[in-house]
Design a protein around this motif. Structure first.
Motif, PDB file in Angstrom:
ATOM      1  N   LEU A  54       4.193   0.932 -13.096  1.00  0.00           N
ATOM      2  CA  LEU A  54       2.986   1.604 -13.463  1.00  0.00           C
ATOM      3  C   LEU A  54       3.040   2.317 -14.603  1.00  0.00           C
ATOM      4  O   LEU A  54       3.862   2.858 -15.077  1.00  0.00           O
ATOM      5  CB  LEU A  54       2.608   2.668 -12.398  1.00  0.00           C
ATOM      6  CG  LEU A  54       1.250   3.592 -12.806  1.00  0.00           C
ATOM      7  CD1 LEU A  54       0.217   3.041 -12.484  1.00  0.00           C
ATOM      8  CD2 LEU A  54       1.320   4.813 -12.078  1.00  0.00           C
TER       9      LEU A  54
ATOM     10  N   ASP B 170       0.824  -1.213  -0.004  1.00  0.00           N
ATOM     11  CA  ASP B 170       0.113   0.105  -0.042  1.00  0.00           C
ATOM     12  C   ASP B 170       0.813   1.183   0.013  1.00  0.00           C
ATOM     13  O   ASP B 170       0.589   2.195  -0.746  1.00  0.00           O
ATOM     14  CB  ASP B 170      -0.895  -0.119   1.168  1.00  0.00           C
ATOM     15  CG  ASP B 170      -1.972  -1.081   1.041  1.00  0.00           C
ATOM     16  OD1 ASP B 170      -2.325  -1.597  -0.206  1.00  0.00           O
ATOM     17  OD2 ASP B 170      -2.688  -1.343   2.161  1.00  0.00           O
TER      18      ASP B 170
ATOM     19  N   LYS C  61       1.947   6.441  -7.224  1.00  0.00           N
ATOM     20  CA  LYS C  61       0.860   7.284  -7.606  1.00  0.00           C
ATOM     21  C   LYS C  61       1.119   9.004  -7.294  1.00  0.00           C
ATOM     22  O   LYS C  61       1.060   9.736  -8.016  1.00  0.00           O
ATOM     23  CB  LYS C  61      -0.358   6.900  -7.213  1.00  0.00           C
ATOM     24  CG  LYS C  61      -0.746   5.715  -7.827  1.00  0.00           C
ATOM     25  CD  LYS C  61      -2.201   5.078  -7.246  1.00  0.00           C
ATOM     26  CE  LYS C  61      -2.933   4.056  -7.761  1.00  0.00           C
ATOM     27  NZ  LYS C  61      -4.208   3.534  -7.674  1.00  0.00           N
TER      28      LYS C  61
ATOM     29  N   THR D 192       2.411   1.582  -3.453  1.00  0.00           N
ATOM     30  CA  THR D 192       1.603   2.021  -4.495  1.00  0.00           C
ATOM     31  C   THR D 192       1.170   3.361  -4.355  1.00  0.00           C
ATOM     32  O   THR D 192       1.219   4.473  -5.232  1.00  0.00           O
ATOM     33  CB  THR D 192       0.302   1.213  -4.132  1.00  0.00           C
ATOM     34  OG1 THR D 192       0.547  -0.139  -4.318  1.00  0.00           O
ATOM     35  CG2 THR D 192      -0.881   1.741  -5.272  1.00  0.00           C
TER      36      THR D 192
ATOM     37  N   GLU E  53      -3.299   6.900 -15.311  1.00  0.00           N
ATOM     38  CA  GLU E  53      -2.794   5.737 -15.067  1.00  0.00           C
ATOM     39  C   GLU E  53      -3.364   4.786 -16.273  1.00  0.00           C
ATOM     40  O   GLU E  53      -4.599   4.785 -16.467  1.00  0.00           O
ATOM     41  CB  GLU E  53      -3.066   5.192 -13.525  1.00  0.00           C
ATOM     42  CG  GLU E  53      -2.584   6.004 -12.558  1.00  0.00           C
ATOM     43  CD  GLU E  53      -3.199   5.741 -11.150  1.00  0.00           C
ATOM     44  OE1 GLU E  53      -3.590   4.387 -11.040  1.00  0.00           O
ATOM     45  OE2 GLU E  53      -3.465   6.521 -10.472  1.00  0.00           O
TER      46      GLU E  53
ATOM     47  N   SER F 175      -2.675   1.385 -16.171  1.00  0.00           N
ATOM     48  CA  SER F 175      -2.562  -0.006 -15.367  1.00  0.00           C
ATOM     49  C   SER F 175      -2.709   0.297 -13.914  1.00  0.00           C
ATOM     50  O   SER F 175      -2.533   1.094 -13.160  1.00  0.00           O
ATOM     51  CB  SER F 175      -1.283  -0.857 -15.745  1.00  0.00           C
ATOM     52  OG  SER F 175      -0.168  -0.107 -15.305  1.00  0.00           O
ATOM     53  N   GLU F 176      -2.926  -0.943 -13.379  1.00  0.00           N
ATOM     54  CA  GLU F 176      -2.909  -1.140 -11.686  1.00  0.00           C
ATOM     55  C   GLU F 176      -1.260  -1.204 -11.509  1.00  0.00           C
ATOM     56  O   GLU F 176      -0.667  -1.577 -12.354  1.00  0.00           O
ATOM     57  CB  GLU F 176      -3.371  -2.417 -11.367  1.00  0.00           C
ATOM     58  CG  GLU F 176      -4.830  -2.250 -11.578  1.00  0.00           C
ATOM     59  CD  GLU F 176      -5.631  -1.428 -10.742  1.00  0.00           C
ATOM     60  OE1 GLU F 176      -5.517  -1.143  -9.477  1.00  0.00           O
ATOM     61  OE2 GLU F 176      -6.656  -1.030 -11.150  1.00  0.00           O
ATOM     62  N   VAL F 177      -1.029  -0.766 -10.456  1.00  0.00           N
ATOM     63  CA  VAL F 177       0.338  -0.624  -9.863  1.00  0.00           C
ATOM     64  C   VAL F 177       0.419  -1.965  -9.340  1.00  0.00           C
ATOM     65  O   VAL F 177      -0.202  -2.826  -8.622  1.00  0.00           O
ATOM     66  CB  VAL F 177       0.505   0.423  -8.641  1.00  0.00           C
ATOM     67  CG1 VAL F 177       2.132   0.028  -7.786  1.00  0.00           C
ATOM     68  CG2 VAL F 177       0.353   1.749  -8.838  1.00  0.00           C
ATOM     69  N   GLN F 178       1.714  -2.506 -10.153  1.00  0.00           N
ATOM     70  CA  GLN F 178       2.273  -3.846  -9.501  1.00  0.00           C
ATOM     71  C   GLN F 178       3.348  -3.844  -8.586  1.00  0.00           C
ATOM     72  O   GLN F 178       4.440  -3.161  -8.905  1.00  0.00           O
ATOM     73  CB  GLN F 178       2.294  -4.582 -10.755  1.00  0.00           C
ATOM     74  CG  GLN F 178       1.460  -4.991 -11.599  1.00  0.00           C
ATOM     75  CD  GLN F 178       1.712  -5.951 -13.036  1.00  0.00           C
ATOM     76  OE1 GLN F 178       2.690  -5.416 -13.654  1.00  0.00           O
ATOM     77  NE2 GLN F 178       1.299  -6.963 -13.092  1.00  0.00           N
TER      78      GLN F 178
ATOM     79  N   TRP G 112       1.586   4.505 -17.826  1.00  0.00           N
ATOM     80  CA  TRP G 112       0.919   5.873 -17.729  1.00  0.00           C
ATOM     81  C   TRP G 112       0.872   6.257 -19.159  1.00  0.00           C
ATOM     82  O   TRP G 112       1.415   6.015 -20.059  1.00  0.00           O
ATOM     83  CB  TRP G 112       1.645   6.722 -16.623  1.00  0.00           C
ATOM     84  CG  TRP G 112       3.379   6.730 -16.865  1.00  0.00           C
ATOM     85  CD1 TRP G 112       4.024   6.209 -16.253  1.00  0.00           C
ATOM     86  CD2 TRP G 112       4.053   7.561 -18.082  1.00  0.00           C
ATOM     87  NE1 TRP G 112       5.207   6.387 -16.940  1.00  0.00           N
ATOM     88  CE2 TRP G 112       5.120   7.448 -18.033  1.00  0.00           C
ATOM     89  CE3 TRP G 112       3.517   8.144 -19.054  1.00  0.00           C
ATOM     90  CZ2 TRP G 112       6.179   7.649 -18.937  1.00  0.00           C
ATOM     91  CZ3 TRP G 112       4.382   8.930 -20.019  1.00  0.00           C
ATOM     92  CH2 TRP G 112       5.857   8.754 -19.797  1.00  0.00           C
TER      93      TRP G 112
END
Length: 128
Positions: free
Chosen positions: A89, A5, A12, A8, A70, A72-75, A91
Motif C-alpha cells: 500500500l 479481504d 489498512k 487488505t 492511502e 493507492s489501492e491495496v495490492q 501512503w
C-alpha cells in the motif's frame, strides 16, 4: 489461508489504527491484535523486534495534526491455498487536505491472520 479481504483489512488497520494512533496504549492493543508476537518492522531507521519497540518507533515518527492517507489501492498477492499472503500500500503522511510531507510504501506478509513482517520504503521525505 489468508484471504485478500483479510489481508487488505489488516494493512489498512495497520496504517490507521497503529501508525496513525497517537496513543502508546492503543498502539500496543492493536499490535497485539494484528501482529504476531515475533513480527518484525523494518524501515530506514532500523529493525524493530517487539511490539514495544514498534510502538516507540512510531511515536518518534508522529507529527501533531498529521494524518495518514492511502495513495493507492491495496495490492495483494496470495497464491491459492497458501498460508502466507503479501500486500502493499502506498501512503502519504501530512496535514489534512495538503500535499503529504512524507510518502512511502508498506509491504506486509501475513500468516495465520497476523502480520509477520512489515517493510516500509520511503519515497518522499520532509523537505524534499
Amino acid at each position: 489461508m489468508a484471504s485478500a479481504d483479510l489481508i487488505t483489512s489488516i494493512l489498512k488497520e495497520n496504517l490507521y489504527d497503529i501508525f496513525g494512533s497517537p496513543s502508546h496504549e492503543k498502539r500496543l492493543e492493536n499490535l497485539a491484535r494484528l501482529w504476531s508476537p515475533d513480527a518484525l518492522f523494518i524501515d530506514p531507521l532500523g529493525v524493530f523486534k517487539t511490539h514495544e519497540e514498534v510502538s516507540h518507533a512510531i511515536a518518534g515518527l508522529q507529527q501533531e495534526g498529521w494524518v495518514f492517507t492511502e495513495l493507492s489501492e491495496v495490492q495483494v498477492t496470495s497464491p491459492p491455498d497458501s498460508e502466507i499472503g503479501v500486500a502493499r500500500l502506498s501512503w502519504g503522511y501530512g496535514k489534512p487536505g495538503e500535499e503529504p510531507e512524507l510518502t512511502g510504501l508498506d509491504v506486509i506478509s501475513v500468516k495465520d491472520g497476523k502480520v509477520e513482517r512489515l517493510y516500509t520504503f520511503l519515497d518522499k521525505k520532509p523537505g524534499n
